[in-house]
Scaffold this active site. Structure first.
Site, PDB file in Angstrom:
ATOM      1  N   GLU A  28       1.539   6.585  -6.866  1.00 54.06           N
ATOM      2  CA  GLU A  28       0.479   7.548  -7.193  1.00 54.06           C
ATOM      3  C   GLU A  28       0.955   8.988  -6.994  1.00 54.06           C
ATOM      4  O   GLU A  28       0.700   9.846  -7.845  1.00 54.06           O
ATOM      5  CB  GLU A  28      -0.757   7.291  -6.327  1.00 54.06           C
ATOM      6  N   GLU A  76       0.826  -1.207   0.000  1.00 52.39           N
ATOM      7  CA  GLU A  76       0.000   0.000   0.000  1.00 52.39           C
ATOM      8  C   GLU A  76       0.863   1.262   0.000  1.00 52.39           C
ATOM      9  O   GLU A  76       0.560   2.238  -0.694  1.00 52.39           O
ATOM     10  CB  GLU A  76      -0.944   0.006   1.203  1.00 52.39           C
TER      11      GLU A  76
END
Length: 148
Positions: free
Chosen positions: A90, A83
């Site tokens: 991102e 994650e």
């Protein structure tokens, strides 16, 4: 600009610091800052954190063995690592394209999300292998008693 009690230990701390850390404790400080920022800004990390805490409580209740605890913690850390990797990808992609769309950035982000999905699926499967036998040991006698 220095902040908090760390300013006394490391007067060169700066919120705008670049370059290498001078001390191990300085590295730990910036790692903590990054972790806290990521958890505050990313909903999925908070959800996974709550699930991890619930899994730890459940592990204590059902009495996992030491090796089962190791498997649980390693799987959770793998999910967090995936994650965090997805989040970093991102952020870098968003920094690069800004508000613009780029098809390659979309594929990069989708692949990073796929990474998290695969690791999480593996962790869920391991969690089932860890918890179902322990839970079944509790449920089976109740079902036997009810069926009599």
């Amino acid at each position: 600009m220095t902040t908090g009690s760390n300013a006394n230990k490391f007067p060169h701390f700066s919120e705008h610091k670049t370059g290498k850390n001078r001390h191990f404790l300085e590295a730990l400080h910036y790692a903590r800052v990054g972790i806290v920022y990521a958890f505050r800004s990313e909903r999925n990390l908070r959800i996974e954190g709550v699930i991890f805490i619930l899994a730890l409580v459940m592990a204590g209740v059902v009495g996992l063995t030491r090796l089962e605890w190791v498997a649980l913690i390693l799987c959770a850390m793998a999910v967090f690592a995936a994650e965090f990797t997805n989040t970093l990808i991102e952020w870098v992609c968003d920094l690069y394209v800004g508000e613009h769309y780029h098809p390659l950035v979309k594929h990069i982000k989708d692949a990073a999300a796929g990474l998290v999905t695969l690791i999480t699926l593996g962790a869920v499967l391991v969690g089932l292998l860890l918890f179902v036998p322990h839970l079944w040991a509790w449920v089976a006698p109740l079902l036997m008693h009810l069926s009599q």
